[in-house]
Design an enzyme around this catalytic site. Sequence first.
Site, PDB file in Angstrom:
ATOM      1  N   ASP A  29      56.965  14.105  30.142  1.00 52.76           N
ATOM      2  CA  ASP A  29      56.597  15.507  29.883  1.00 52.76           C
ATOM      3  C   ASP A  29      56.162  16.325  31.107  1.00 52.76           C
ATOM      4  OD1 ASP A  29      57.059  14.492  27.373  1.00 52.76           O
ATOM      5  OD2 ASP A  29      55.052  14.850  26.582  1.00 52.76           O
ATOM      6  N   GLU A  77      58.206  16.978  25.474  1.00 53.51           N
ATOM      7  CA  GLU A  77      57.638  17.214  24.144  1.00 53.51           C
ATOM      8  C   GLU A  77      58.065  18.603  23.684  1.00 53.51           C
ATOM      9  OE1 GLU A  77      53.362  16.876  23.796  1.00 53.51           O
ATOM     10  OE2 GLU A  77      53.351  17.685  21.770  1.00 53.51           O
ATOM     11  N   LYS A 134      61.262  14.678  22.394  1.00 50.11           N
ATOM     12  CA  LYS A 134      60.397  14.025  21.406  1.00 50.11           C
ATOM     13  C   LYS A 134      59.516  15.065  20.707  1.00 50.11           C
ATOM     14  CE  LYS A 134      56.901  12.741  24.903  1.00 50.11           C
ATOM     15  NZ  LYS A 134      55.727  13.399  24.362  1.00 50.11           N
ATOM     16  N   LYS A 137      53.674  12.903  20.395  1.00 50.94           N
ATOM     17  CA  LYS A 137      53.039  12.544  21.665  1.00 50.94           C
ATOM     18  C   LYS A 137      53.695  11.293  22.247  1.00 50.94           C
ATOM     19  CE  LYS A 137      50.226  15.970  21.036  1.00 50.94           C
ATOM     20  NZ  LYS A 137      50.669  17.260  21.614  1.00 50.94           N
ATOM     21  N   VAL A 162      52.393  13.389  32.350  1.00 56.58           N
ATOM     22  CA  VAL A 162      51.187  14.010  31.796  1.00 56.58           C
ATOM     23  C   VAL A 162      51.251  14.018  30.265  1.00 56.58           C
ATOM     24  CG1 VAL A 162      50.887  15.448  33.829  1.00 56.58           C
ATOM     25  CG2 VAL A 162      52.239  16.340  31.936  1.00 56.58           C
ATOM     26  N   THR A 163      50.030  14.071  29.622  1.00 53.36           N
ATOM     27  CA  THR A 163      48.742  13.856  30.236  1.00 53.36           C
ATOM     28  C   THR A 163      48.312  12.415  29.962  1.00 53.36           C
ATOM     29  OG1 THR A 163      47.481  14.582  28.279  1.00 53.36           O
ATOM     30  CG2 THR A 163      48.057  16.268  29.887  1.00 53.36           C
ATOM     31  N   CYS A 167      50.004  11.984  25.925  1.00 52.06           N
ATOM     32  CA  CYS A 167      51.386  11.477  25.793  1.00 52.06           C
ATOM     33  C   CYS A 167      51.648  10.219  26.607  1.00 52.06           C
ATOM     34  CB  CYS A 167      52.369  12.576  26.141  1.00 52.06           C
ATOM     35  SG  CYS A 167      52.350  13.902  24.910  1.00 52.06           S
ATOM     36  N   GLN A 207      40.474  -5.803  29.497  1.00 52.33           N
ATOM     37  CA  GLN A 207      40.757  -6.947  28.623  1.00 52.33           C
ATOM     38  C   GLN A 207      42.034  -7.685  29.059  1.00 52.33           C
ATOM     39  OE1 GLN A 207      39.794  -6.258  24.343  1.00 52.33           O
ATOM     40  NE2 GLN A 207      39.887  -4.100  24.913  1.00 52.33           N
TER      41      GLN A 207
END
Length: 228
Positions: A29, A77, A134, A137, A162-163, A167, A207
């Site tokens: 995007d 987007e 799309k 997001k 971005v961002t 997204c 993680q």
Amino acid sequence: MEMNHTVTVEAEPYPFELVPAQCALLIIDMQRDFLEAGGFGAMLGNDVSQLRRTIKPNRKLLAAWRTAGLQVIHTREGHRPDLTDLPPAKKIRGRSKTCIGDVGPMGRILVRGEPGHDIIPELYPLPTEPVIDKPGKGAFFATDLHAILQNRDIKQLIVTGVTTEVCVHTTIREANDRGYDCLVPEDCVSSYFPEFQEMGLKMIKAQGGIFGWVSHSAYILAALGYCL
Ligand code: TIU
């Protein structure tokens, strides 16, 4: 350089084993609506200048990917001009005076075919590079991205654009659940909010790399043998 050989990229939480031939550069995007005044990002009350620092490093990475003959995919987007793919909930969210589909300085906001919806000139796609339009997001929702990646034997993604927490994150989460290894160069993604940029990157690599790896474009270019 042999593109089927593994090269090691310095990254967190641990080095990323990059196989260039199996790794697409996925640029999310980088549209005028998010990076220029008068678009969707500004309409939401954001300072678009926060995002513009990503243009230069994305240009370098894109140039390297193209020179090496590797795969590049862009996303945008936006919605159909008749807005039939725009959920009513998305249209009214934010209670803004101007909303998606309304006319702004760069044409109708977040509508396909309008100047604001297009990718910024600095990163404009080549005719050979797929552009994924799309409505959401995430870049996998209601698109053929997964099919394109599978058809091209892509298993790894360098995700930029971005961002960060919207997204880029949504797409990385979708990609991760579909089995792709995602590497994020931190200088090539940005948020309108510095604290979300910081935490968004931490969430990806925490993680043991729950969603993927975080690195820097310089490390990726160095691994590919580009002198900086
Ligand atoms: N508002 C915001 O931060 N982002 C979006 O609405 N879309 C993307 O992130 N591309």
